[in-house]
Write an enzyme that holds these catalytic residues in place. Structure first.
Site, PDB file in Angstrom:
ATOM      1  CD  GLN A  88      -2.641  -1.282   2.507  1.00  0.00           C
ATOM      2  OE1 GLN A  88      -2.124  -1.758   3.678  1.00  0.00           O
ATOM      3  NE2 GLN A  88      -4.117  -0.741   2.689  1.00  0.00           N
ATOM      4  CB  VAL A  90       3.200   5.725  -2.655  1.00  0.00           C
ATOM      5  CG1 VAL A  90       2.045   5.264  -2.934  1.00  0.00           C
ATOM      6  CG2 VAL A  90       3.173   6.740  -1.636  1.00  0.00           C
ATOM      7  CG  ASP A  91       7.868   3.746   1.048  1.00  0.00           C
ATOM      8  OD1 ASP A  91       8.353   2.603   0.563  1.00  0.00           O
ATOM      9  OD2 ASP A  91       7.243   3.698   2.006  1.00  0.00           O
ATOM     10  CG  HIS A 106      -2.705   2.119  -2.164  1.00  0.00           C
ATOM     11  ND1 HIS A 106      -2.985   2.326  -0.882  1.00  0.00           N
ATOM     12  CD2 HIS A 106      -3.665   1.500  -2.591  1.00  0.00           C
ATOM     13  CE1 HIS A 106      -3.848   1.542  -0.485  1.00  0.00           C
ATOM     14  NE2 HIS A 106      -4.652   1.437  -1.503  1.00  0.00           N
ATOM     15  CB  CYS A 114      -1.350  11.750 -19.195  1.00  0.00           C
ATOM     16  SG  CYS A 114      -2.323  12.785 -19.954  1.00  0.00           S
ATOM     17  CB  CYS A 117      -3.534  10.248 -23.219  1.00  0.00           C
ATOM     18  SG  CYS A 117      -1.747  10.234 -22.639  1.00  0.00           S
ATOM     19  N   GLY A 172       2.381  -4.383   9.334  1.00  0.00           N
ATOM     20  CA  GLY A 172       2.519  -2.792   9.230  1.00  0.00           C
ATOM     21  C   GLY A 172       1.005  -2.305   8.671  1.00  0.00           C
ATOM     22  CG  ASN A 198       0.233  -4.105  12.771  1.00  0.00           C
ATOM     23  OD1 ASN A 198       0.968  -3.256  12.168  1.00  0.00           O
ATOM     24  ND2 ASN A 198      -0.999  -4.091  12.248  1.00  0.00           N
ATOM     25  CG  LEU A 199       4.026  -0.566  16.917  1.00  0.00           C
ATOM     26  CD1 LEU A 199       5.326  -1.135  17.365  1.00  0.00           C
ATOM     27  CD2 LEU A 199       4.072   0.921  16.533  1.00  0.00           C
TER      28      LEU A 199
END
Length: 232
Positions: A88, A90-91, A106, A114, A117, A172, A198-199
């Site tokens: 998830q 985007v880094d 994501h 664009c 198009c 996470g 997970n934390l």
């Protein structure tokens, strides 16, 4: 051949200094989600949105992968089966750690899209509202990010992976954002062993067969070593 599908969320990058939109004091704290993470927000104030993602892009480029990212890359390299990371985030930290089988549901901060198009190309550090699409030449450039209200990328392929995997592992994630929050149920229905790292317990922790809490940089490498050791 065994298959492991790993879902990663903002929690895996938190120790690299990249906060979530729930963190206080970060980039998200100064902006409403409706203003910077929706198509409507972009239509109202594209300059604000471009500047926000320019800041996020600069922040991500300065960040470094942590032990959890490197552990998952090691798993992909050494596991005798198939490892798919559905993120998830985007880094781009998974790729920088060495992972290759990464699906960005994501989108990706390093991508430009664009809106006219649909052409995609590498994003410059600073995108501007006057940037033209290199293909159609229209002034319709936006970040290649999936905003709230838009369909995540590669969903058909992701569902196929979930329904054919032997292990589904969530790292996470909050369990509050769909469709990702439903992945565990779908994988379990098709026979996968489900594990949450997970934390703290997520909103869907009861759907997992196993749950382990702690810092991602601690518990992810531990789990990876366990997976690799039992298969040697």
């Amino acid at each position: 051949m065994e298959k492991i599908v790993i879902l990663t969320g903002a929690g895996i990058s938190a120790e690299s200094g990249l906060g979530t939109f729930r963190d206080e004091g970060g980039l998200w704290a100064a902006h409403r989600i409706e203003d910077v993470a929706t198509p409507e927000g972009f239509a109202r104030d594209p300059k604000l949105v471009q500047n926000f993602y320019n800041m996020r892009r600069a922040q991500a480029r300065k960040a470094e992968p942590n032990a959890a990212h490197y552990a998952l890359a090691k798993l992909e390299q050494e596991f005798t089966g198939e490892v798919i990371i559905v993120t998830q985030n985007v880094d781009g930290l998974h790729e920088r750690a060495g992972s290759q089988n990464v699906m960005h549901m994501h989108g990706f901060l390093e991508g430009a899209l664009c809106a006219g198009c649909g052409h995609r190309w590498p994003a410059p550090l600073n995108m501007k509202i006057t940037d033209r699409c290199p293909k159609c030449k229209e002034v319709a450039t936006r970040p290649d990010i999936v905003w709230f209200g838009e369909m995540p990328y590669d969903m058909e392929d992701i569902w196929d992976h979930l329904r054919s995997c032997d292990y589904f592992v969530s790292v996470g994630t909050s369990g509050n954002v769909y469709p990702a929050a439903a992945f565990v149920q779908d994988a379990a229905r098709h026979g996968a062993i489900t594990i949450e790292l997970n934390l703290e317990p997520s909103a869907v922790v009861s759907d997992f067969a196993e749950s382990h809490c702690g810092k991602a940089s601690d518990i992810v490498p531990e789990w990876v070593e366990k997976m690799l050791s039992v298969r040697k």
